[in-house]
Scaffold this active site. Structure first.
Site, PDB file in Angstrom:
ATOM      1  CD  GLU A 108      -4.947   2.302  -3.177  1.00 25.29           C
ATOM      2  OE1 GLU A 108      -5.980   2.649  -2.623  1.00 25.29           O
ATOM      3  OE2 GLU A 108      -3.911   2.001  -2.571  1.00 25.29           O
ATOM      4  CG  HIS A 134      -1.975   1.038   1.189  1.00 28.02           C
ATOM      5  ND1 HIS A 134      -1.752   2.349   1.552  1.00 28.02           N
ATOM      6  CD2 HIS A 134      -3.279   0.968   0.813  1.00 28.02           C
ATOM      7  CE1 HIS A 134      -2.855   3.036   1.411  1.00 28.02           C
ATOM      8  NE2 HIS A 134      -3.806   2.225   0.958  1.00 28.02           N
TER       9      HIS A 134
END
EC number: 5.3.1.1
Length: 225
Positions: A143, A95
């Site tokens: 992302e 992430h």
């Protein structure tokens, strides 16, 4: 609605928000579990490691991160084996807020796969998405970091990065699924992502920090109709 057979996924990352810790995480998990059951949509909660055991009794659960360190004298490490023992069925990796090296991504995917767990690797660009697809994760979440928590979805702000990522990933490994993250906050955002070819969504603050998280999740599920 996209059927359960196609396994469209909504993954809800609780991060380290105050609203998603301890008993509050269990409350959010109950909302997700009830809606998953009533809608037939696959909804997964990703809590902090200390909440995996409790949350996984309520709804399907992914870890937010696992380390590639081996079993043994590894104080402070969160190992895939520990996550599985606590009840997780998979884990996020890389992430934007917890980036790791390419070697650790590759090792993490392999460790999770060996444990029959799923992996979702986050990528900021189509080129990185294609690179990570070589490692064979279950999912890649596209992302762009500048959109994370912005309330502006990648499917609206930059649809080309979604379609290009899907094309590049499928060219490398057709079995890897691509989902949209970064700014996904409504059913309309998710609907646009699905139309672009996404196989689900990774959401966080829009759900966790909402005054009415159930209403937000119902709206997201509605985007799959």
């Amino acid at each position: 609605m996209i059927g359960k057979r196609e396994m469209a996924l909504i993954l809800l990352n609780l991060k380290a928000y105050e609203q998603g810790i301890g008993e509050k995480a269990e409350t959010l998990a109950s909302i997700a579990g009830e809606l998953a059951k009533s809608s037939g949509v696959r909804i997964v909660i990703s809590p902090q490691a200390t909440d995996i055991a409790a949350v996984s009794k309520i709804v399907e659960t992914f870890a937010q991160h696992v380390d590639s360190a081996p079993l043994g004298a590894q104080t402070g490490s969160i190992l895939p084996e520990s996550a599985k023992a606590a009840g997780a069925t998979g884990s996020l990796l890389n992430h934007a807020e917890r980036q790791i090296s390419d070697d650790d991504i590759k090792t993490g995917v392999a460790r999770l796969k060996a444990l029959e767990m799923e992996s979702m690797v986050c990528a900021s660009t189509p080129e990185l998405a294609a690179k990570y697809a070589e490692y064979g994760p279950t999912y890649i979440a596209i992302e762009p970091p500048e959109l994370i928590g912005s309330g502006v979805s990648v499917s609206t702000a930059n649809p080309d990065i979604v379609t290009e990522s899907i094309e590049k990933v499928k060219a490398v490994n057709p079995s890897v699924k691509v989902v949209c993250g970064a700014g996904i906050s409504s059913g309309e955002d998710l609907r646009k992502a699905i139309e672009l070819g996404s196989e689900g969504a990774l959401a966080a603050s829009a759900f966790v920090k909402a005054d009415d998280p159930k209403a937000v999740l119902e709206d997201l599920v509605g985007g799959l109709k």
